[in-house]
Structure formats: C-alpha cells, structure tokens
Design an enzyme around this catalytic site. Structure first.
Site, PDB file in Angstrom:
ATOM      1  N   GLU A  99      -4.157   6.397  15.742  1.00  0.00           N
ATOM      2  CA  GLU A  99      -5.637   5.729  15.921  1.00  0.00           C
ATOM      3  C   GLU A  99      -6.193   5.037  14.766  1.00  0.00           C
ATOM      4  O   GLU A  99      -6.233   5.788  13.582  1.00  0.00           O
ATOM      5  CB  GLU A  99      -6.341   6.821  16.557  1.00  0.00           C
ATOM      6  CG  GLU A  99      -7.600   6.603  16.863  1.00  0.00           C
ATOM      7  CD  GLU A  99      -8.436   7.664  17.800  1.00  0.00           C
ATOM      8  OE1 GLU A  99      -8.299   8.644  17.445  1.00  0.00           O
ATOM      9  OE2 GLU A  99      -9.480   7.385  18.176  1.00  0.00           O
ATOM     10  N   LYS A 113     -10.143   2.435  24.073  1.00  0.00           N
ATOM     11  CA  LYS A 113     -10.103   4.024  24.305  1.00  0.00           C
ATOM     12  C   LYS A 113     -11.180   4.093  25.378  1.00  0.00           C
ATOM     13  O   LYS A 113     -12.461   3.881  25.481  1.00  0.00           O
ATOM     14  CB  LYS A 113     -10.746   4.641  22.910  1.00  0.00           C
ATOM     15  CG  LYS A 113     -10.836   5.979  22.948  1.00  0.00           C
ATOM     16  CD  LYS A 113     -11.138   6.554  21.669  1.00  0.00           C
ATOM     17  CE  LYS A 113     -11.237   8.085  21.746  1.00  0.00           C
ATOM     18  NZ  LYS A 113     -11.306   8.462  19.978  1.00  0.00           N
ATOM     19  N   CYS A 127      -6.452   8.808  21.760  1.00  0.00           N
ATOM     20  CA  CYS A 127      -6.824  10.292  21.392  1.00  0.00           C
ATOM     21  C   CYS A 127      -7.466  11.020  22.421  1.00  0.00           C
ATOM     22  O   CYS A 127      -6.955  11.670  23.282  1.00  0.00           O
ATOM     23  CB  CYS A 127      -7.801  10.087  20.247  1.00  0.00           C
ATOM     24  SG  CYS A 127      -7.799  11.735  19.266  1.00  0.00           S
TER      25      CYS A 127
HETATM   26  N1  URP Z   1     -10.242  10.998  17.762  1.00  0.00           N
HETATM   27  C1  URP Z   1     -10.623  11.631  18.711  1.00  0.00           C
HETATM   28  O1  URP Z   1     -11.015  11.063  19.699  1.00  0.00           O
HETATM   29  N2  URP Z   1     -10.853  12.862  18.434  1.00  0.00           N
HETATM   30  C2  URP Z   1     -11.422  13.753  19.360  1.00  0.00           C
HETATM   31  C3  URP Z   1     -11.027  14.921  19.062  1.00  0.00           C
HETATM   32  C4  URP Z   1      -9.729  15.503  19.867  1.00  0.00           C
HETATM   33  O2  URP Z   1      -9.812  15.054  21.004  1.00  0.00           O
HETATM   34  O3  URP Z   1      -8.992  16.280  19.364  1.00  0.00           O
END
Ligand code: URP
Length: 383
Positions: free
Chosen positions: A119, A195, A232
């Site tokens: 990401e 996203k 993510c």
């Molecule tokens: N980049 C991101 O969405 N991180 C959020 C934390 C997670 O989903 O573990």
C-alpha cells in the site's frame, strides 16, 4: 527479544518442534502443504546480493479432462522505506523506485506474470501524523504520474501486469485517494481501484487525507486471469472481498500497511478466510520496518506522544481456495514471494464446497435492505 526482531512464526516452529510434530502442526495451521517452487539460481543469487528474502511456492490443481491447467505466477513485494522520512521527497520516491526496480528484475527472472506492491509503496506511511505538509506532495496522478510511467516501463520490459498502490492526486476534482493502479503487461493503464474502507483506529488517521473510494468492486481482466485489489483495511470487511469475488475476481490482492500491536493476530486469518469463503486466491502484502517522523503525534488513547507508528511486520503470504496457504515472508526483511497457482483450483473447490451455490444471497440482500433502513426493527423473539 523485541517484536521487531522476531523473524517469523514459521521459522520459530521449524527450529523448536521435532519433525513429526512439526508436520502435524503445519498441516493444522497452514493446510495442505504448499510445495516449494524451484527458482533459478541467478535469481537466488541476485536476491542475496540485493539483500532481500526470496521465497517460492506452488499451488497445484487436479488435471481436468476438458480444461487445460491455467498456471500463472504472482509476485508479492514487501519492503522498508529506503531513505529517512525527512529526506527530500523526490529523493525518497526515486530511492523507492530504484529499490523496487531491483526486486521486480528478480521477479522477472522467476517468471512472474502479475506483481503487486504494498500500500502507498512510494512513501512512508505518514498518515499517522495528520500533517498535510509535506506528505500530500507524494500524491501523483494515477494515469500520468512518474510512478505510473515507471511501472509502465517495468510492465512492458518484463511482460508483467503491475499492481501499483499509490497516494493518488485527482486534479479534476482536487481530491486525494488511496488507489491501486493496474497496469497491463502491454504497458497500458488498465484502470484503478480505490480503497473502499478508510480506517479510524489508533494512529491510522487516514480519513484526514482521503475519502472512501468510488470505484466499487472493479475486476480487471488481464492476460493471466481476473484480478481485483482490496486495499488494506478492506480486509476486515467480508462483504468487500465478497463483492470483488461476485464480479469474477480469481485473485484478490490486499496491499497493506499495518503494525504488530494492532492487527498481527488477525493478519493470518482474514485474507485466508476470504480465499476459502470466496473460492479464489488472495494475496496479503504488508510493509516492513519502523518509520520515524520528526513531529510527534498522539493516538488519542491517553498514552504519551510518539514519533513512530510501531513495527510494520511484513509476513506477506498467499492463500488458496482450499484453505492452504504459503508460509509468510519475514517480519523484518524486504522480500519477494513468488507463487505459482493453477487457477483451475478455484472452480474445483467451488464444485466441492459450493459456498457460492449455497450462499442464500437473495435472502440476505432482502434482509440487508431492511437492516440498513432507519426504521429497521431487529428480529428478536422475547419471552
Ligand atoms: N493501512 C490501513 O488501512 N491500516 C489500518 C490498520 C489495519 O487494517 O490493520
């Protein structure tokens, strides 16, 4: 030993369990054994010289009578930031391009057809800081930015589909997005996937920077199969995976940035469960290392202000529809995971378990339509 020194659960089990027990533990934890993939000696040598971990595995399918095998290779890349977070921005981006170039060259030696990066791979994960300056300067056009041009060159040179998750600047609507650009092996930009779910947890202050994506659950038809990108935090949402799969995704990539203290016990479960539930392959990728920021920030939990997010634990892996999975890459090192998969396995497992066929989706759709209304009355029976 600190969390950022512990290399991996897999290595720990291998060094401490007797062989017979190890086989059983691996079978229960990881499913059917994923065979090691023979990788060219030149690639192994180059990975060692360039100081990154290189691992290869294979998911086989039964030979069918009417369909030929559909074997393809995916590559997952995890890495640290190369320069400190206060280095000039262009230097940081260039250093990251150079590093990725080194890894992609090795992926090409290993015959990778589709490669996916982590990401917002061109920048530190600075969204913890809530500062706009200088981090929004990392944002680039998905269609015409330098990073996309760089990836187009890689795609053409190596005949590889490139999935490049970046911080996107959309000039037309003066908007930033968290976006994966999908570049065909012809070098053309096939499209982009934004996203869908933006975290509001701990130091993940991403909603300060960008909104929930508006590209829905797009699937990209490539020469090597139908792919989708669930970025993510979207991995915590089963319906998000489900909708990519409903649109026909055979492989769903999950480029991520997440830290040990927050999500590590969930990491090995979520993408794997999605592969099982949706009869497809899933590829979870996480960055590595600890990134330090000049200004300190708080997590809104009463704890002391700090300068880093914590340890990004890598552990990138691929899961198959039969519930098996590869071992993860290291928790601490840059790495390239090369996985050969026969996409025929998706339909074979679907025919065996029939989760899609038994899904009762029309009923759920009807109930969900009612459940999201303001006048919804939960169906509870009381004495
Ligand atoms: N980049 C991101 O969405 N991180 C959020 C934390 C997670 O989903 O573990």
């Amino acid at each position: 030993m600190s969390a950022c020194e512990f290399e991996s659960v897999e290595k720990c089990l291998e060094s401490h369990l007797p062989e017979a027990e190890l086989t059983e533990v691996q079978r229960i934890l990881f499913g059917k054994e994923t065979k090691k993939l023979d990788l060219p000696a030149s690639a192994v040598e180059a990975a060692s010289e360039r100081d990154f971990e290189l691992k290869g595995y294979r998911f086989d399918a039964v030979q069918e009578q009417l369909r030929p095998p559909r074997r393809i290779r995916v590559g997952l890349i995890q890495h640290r930031i190369v320069l400190p977070t206060d280095a000039p921005i262009l230097d940081q981006i260039t250093a990251m391009h150079n590093r990725i170039g080194e890894l992609v060259e090795v992926a090409a030696m290993c015959g990778v057809n589709i490669i996916c990066f982590q990401e917002t791979w061109t920048m530190p994960f600075a969204f913890c800081t809530r500062e706009k300056d200088p981090w929004t300067e990392f944002a680039e056009s998905a269609e015409e930015g330098n990073t996309t041009r760089f990836c187009q060159e890689l795609a053409k040179k190596y005949n590889m589909v490139v999935v490049s998750p970046i911080l996107e600047r959309e000039e037309l609507h003066s908007t930033l997005w968290n976006t994966a650009v999908v570049i065909s092996n012809s070098g053309n930009v096939l499209g982009k996937s934004r996203k869908n779910h933006i975290p509001r947890i701990g130091d993940f202050n991403e909603s300060t920077y960008y909104m929930e994506g508006d590209t829905g659950h797009t699937v990209f038809q490539t020469q090597f199969g139908k792919i989708a990108v669930n970025i993510c935090y979207g991995r915590h949402h089963p319906l998000n995976w489900f909708m990519y799969s409903m649109n026909g995704a055979e492989i769903i990539f999950n480029p991520s940035a997440t830290v040990g203290a927050l999500s590590e016990p969930m990491w090995s479960i979520e993408a794997r469960n999605a592969a099982i539930a949706n009869h497809c392959f899933t590829c979870a990728i996480n960055r590595v290392g600890t990134e330090h920021f000049k200004s300190e920030f708080t997590s809104g939990d009463g704890k002391k202000a700090h300068h880093d997010f914590g340890h990004f634990y890598g552990s990138s892996y691929v899961a198959a529809p039969d519930g098996s999975r590869t071992p993860g890459l290291s928790r601490t090192r840059d790495g390239l995971l090369v996985v050969e998969m026969d996409l025929n396995l998706n339909r074979q497992i679907s025919d065996k378990w029939s989760f899609k066929m038994t899904g009762r989706y029309a009923e759920y759709a009807e109930e969900l339509t009612k459940a999201v209304r303001h006048d919804f009355k939960p169906k509870i029976v009381k004495e």
